[in-house]
Scaffold this active site. Structure first.
Site, PDB file in Angstrom:
ATOM      1  N   LYS A  84       0.851  -1.203   0.000  1.00 30.52           N
ATOM      2  CA  LYS A  84       0.000   0.000   0.000  1.00 30.52           C
ATOM      3  C   LYS A  84       0.882   1.246   0.000  1.00 30.52           C
ATOM      4  CE  LYS A  84      -3.976   1.940   2.526  1.00 30.52           C
ATOM      5  NZ  LYS A  84      -4.917   1.739   3.652  1.00 30.52           N
ATOM      6  N   SER A 160      -9.835   1.698   2.499  1.00 26.99           N
ATOM      7  CA  SER A 160      -8.956   2.500   1.662  1.00 26.99           C
ATOM      8  C   SER A 160      -7.904   1.694   0.902  1.00 26.99           C
ATOM      9  CB  SER A 160      -8.260   3.548   2.523  1.00 26.99           C
ATOM     10  OG  SER A 160      -7.404   2.934   3.458  1.00 26.99           O
ATOM     11  N   SER A 184     -10.059  -0.625   6.636  1.00 24.85           N
ATOM     12  CA  SER A 184      -9.433  -0.467   5.318  1.00 24.85           C
ATOM     13  C   SER A 184      -8.750  -1.699   4.748  1.00 24.85           C
ATOM     14  CB  SER A 184      -8.417   0.672   5.360  1.00 24.85           C
ATOM     15  OG  SER A 184      -9.094   1.873   5.156  1.00 24.85           O
TER      16      SER A 184
HETATM   17  N1  GLN Z   1     -13.421   3.654   5.747  1.00 27.23           N
HETATM   18  C1  GLN Z   1     -12.868   4.071   6.982  1.00 27.23           C
HETATM   19  C2  GLN Z   1     -12.618   5.549   6.968  1.00 27.23           C
HETATM   20  O1  GLN Z   1     -12.922   6.168   6.012  1.00 27.23           O
HETATM   21  C3  GLN Z   1     -11.650   3.293   7.305  1.00 27.23           C
HETATM   22  C4  GLN Z   1     -10.383   3.859   6.812  1.00 27.23           C
HETATM   23  C5  GLN Z   1      -9.171   3.054   7.206  1.00 27.23           C
HETATM   24  O2  GLN Z   1      -9.278   1.995   7.820  1.00 27.23           O
HETATM   25  N2  GLN Z   1      -8.009   3.595   6.904  1.00 27.23           N
HETATM   26  O3  GLN Z   1     -12.125   6.099   7.895  1.00 27.23           O
END
Ligand code: GLN
Length: 480
Positions: A84, A160, A184
């Site tokens: 990532k 994400s 994410s």
């Molecule tokens: N979808 C969640 C958010 O927008 C999780 C993001 C993440 O785990 N980095 O915060």
């Protein structure tokens, strides 16, 4: 010889390397060819490293030497993996899919990178697309365009860490790293039909991952199978003097599954699953429970009285931490710099040009909930409720070993479907944020389909209970 990574797992690729059926260079070439043919459409990779074949050559050499000496070589040696874009690989760009870091080169390796590449000989193929600074649930917040779901390119890959999940589903790599602050890793895993593990807070060093919400962030693996996810997890876990929140493995082993029963006891918080579930998700949940029951697991209803507050708590605490973590992007220390008439104007101009709308929204929210006069009403309260939610889970784990819920309320949605409604997007995180608030480990396992779209189920364990996740996770995936 040409190999199709789609037909391999990390485990079977390792066997192939061991038997001399193919080389690490063959694997790397196959990864590169697959990326070349599919990445334009999917946008899973933001960059493919230029030294992939060099890395594969090193791995082949190590494998040849081990063979000569009659020794084993690490399971990850020669295995193509994706990283990532918020994890630092020395000398490579790490942009967190943000314009503010578009040309930022990492000056050191994250601990997880050292472990994978240096200690295990894994081949890092490139950096994957993500929501900017990991803020989002669809990878549509990337400054470099969304990632498309390999199962249906009109749909999101989740987020994400959407690029990492899509790269595996598309057969570009055999495993990947993501980060998980509120889901994410698990939600894109669910959308792309792969396994995604959010380890116990502190199980994996965060040194070298760009911080989003420091009390919530964990790095974890994506893979095709639980066994593969376990292989990556075993390689990256462990105490690290460079991250004081990491925990010792002995603490770990002690705290795993308490049940004396041969099969684990699985709790289901039915009160939290009554509304808002897509019909196919509900069906996969019911089917999964039936399968587990047949295999000898005991299913029990549990109550988590404060769980309905978890999303609200997350969306207060996370932006608060985000707002302070983002302060370092000031146009001086890293990345983009836009000149203004003085230092303050430089700062405003740089951040206005560098950050996308979702990052700005969260900085605003975060500074608001931390501001004097509002701190007690929001941040302080949210922290208190976080403790109540954690206590609910601890109490539930006195009578069950694992908790099962869907990973996400629906299968992958259409690109653009939720971009104008941040709250609809935040609702995607309803089942995942609790593991980050409590610090407990959770895994998403492919468990069924909705038409041509995969659906994942989520298992949560008490602190250090990864082994129980793997045990039950294997029984879920085998039935798919
Ligand atoms: N979808 C969640 C958010 O927008 C999780 C993001 C993440 O785990 N980095 O915060």
């Amino acid at each position: 010889m040409p190999i199709n990574l789609k037909n391999l797992t990390i485990q079977t690729a390792h066997e192939g390397l061991k038997n001399g059926d193919f080389t690490a260079t063959d694997l790397a070439k196959s990864a590169l060819a697959e990326i070349e043919s599919k990445n334009k459409e999917l946008n899973a990779f933001l960059e493919v490293y230029d030294n992939v074949l060099v890395q594969a050559g090193f791995a082949d050499k190590a494998i040849a030497e081990a063979r000569k000496a009659g020794k084993d070589f690490p399971i990850l040696c020669g295995i193509p993996l994706a990283i990532k874009d918020n994890i630092l690989v020395k000398g490579q760009i790490a942009s967190s899919a943000s314009k503010i870091l578009e040309n930022y080169h990492a000056t050191y390796d994250a601990t997880v990178i050292k472990k994978l590449q240096v200690e295990n000989g894994a081949v890092l193929v490139g950096r994957t697309n993500m929501d900017e600074f990991a803020m989002g649930g669809s990878t549509e917040n990337s400054a470099f365009g969304p990632t498309r779901n390999p199962y249906d390119t009109a749909r999101v890959a989740g987020g994400s860490s959407g690029g990492s999940a899509a790269a595996i589903a598309a057969g570009m790599v055999l495993g990947a790293l993501g980060s998980d602050t509120g889901g994410s890793i698990r939600q894109p895993a669910s959308f792309c039909g792969v396994v995604g593990l959010k380890p116990t807070y502190g199980a994996v060093s965060r040194y070298g991952v760009m911080a989003m919400g420091s009390s919530l962030d964990q790095i974890g693996p994506f893979a095709k199978t639980i066994e593969d996810a376990q292989i990556i997890f075993d390689a990256i876990k462990g105490k690290d003097s460079l991250d004081s929140t990491t925990i010792d493995e002995t603490t770990y082993q002690k705290e795993k599954g308490k049940s004396k029963k041969e099969k684990l006891i699985i709790g289901v918080p039915w009160h939290f699953l009554k509304e808002g579930l897509h019909a196919d998700v509900k069906k996969v949940l019911d089917d999964t429970l039936k399968k587990l029951e047949k295999k000898g697991y005991e299913i029990r209803e549990i109550s988590l009285p404060n769980i309905s507050y978890s999303l609200a708590v997350y969306y207060v605490l996370m932006p608060a931490e985000v707002s302070s973590n983002m302060a370092r992007f000031d146009g001086v220390k890293y990345g983009l710099h836009v000149d203004g008439k003085d230092m303050i104007e430089d700062y405003f101009k740089t951040r206005a040009a560098g950050f996308g709308p979702e990052v700005r929204r969260r900085i605003l929210l975060g500074t608001y909930v931390l501001s004097s006069g509002y701190y007690d009403a929001y941040y302080y309260r949210a922290n208190a409720v976080r403790k109540l939610i954690t206590d609910d889970f601890k109490k539930a784990f006195e009578s069950v070993d694992l908790i099962l819920t869907p990973t996400a309320p629906s299968p992958a949605f259409k690109i653009g479907e939720k971009t104008n409604d941040p709250v609809a997007m935040y609702l995607e995180d309803i089942f995942t944020v609790t593991a980050n608030l409590t610090g407990m480990p959770a895994v998403s396992v492919p468990a069924g389909m909705s038409g041509n779209l995969p659906i994942g189920m989520q298992l949560t364990a008490p602190h250090g209970g990864e082994n129980s996740l793997f045990e039950a996770g294997k029984d879920i995936e085998k039935e798919v």
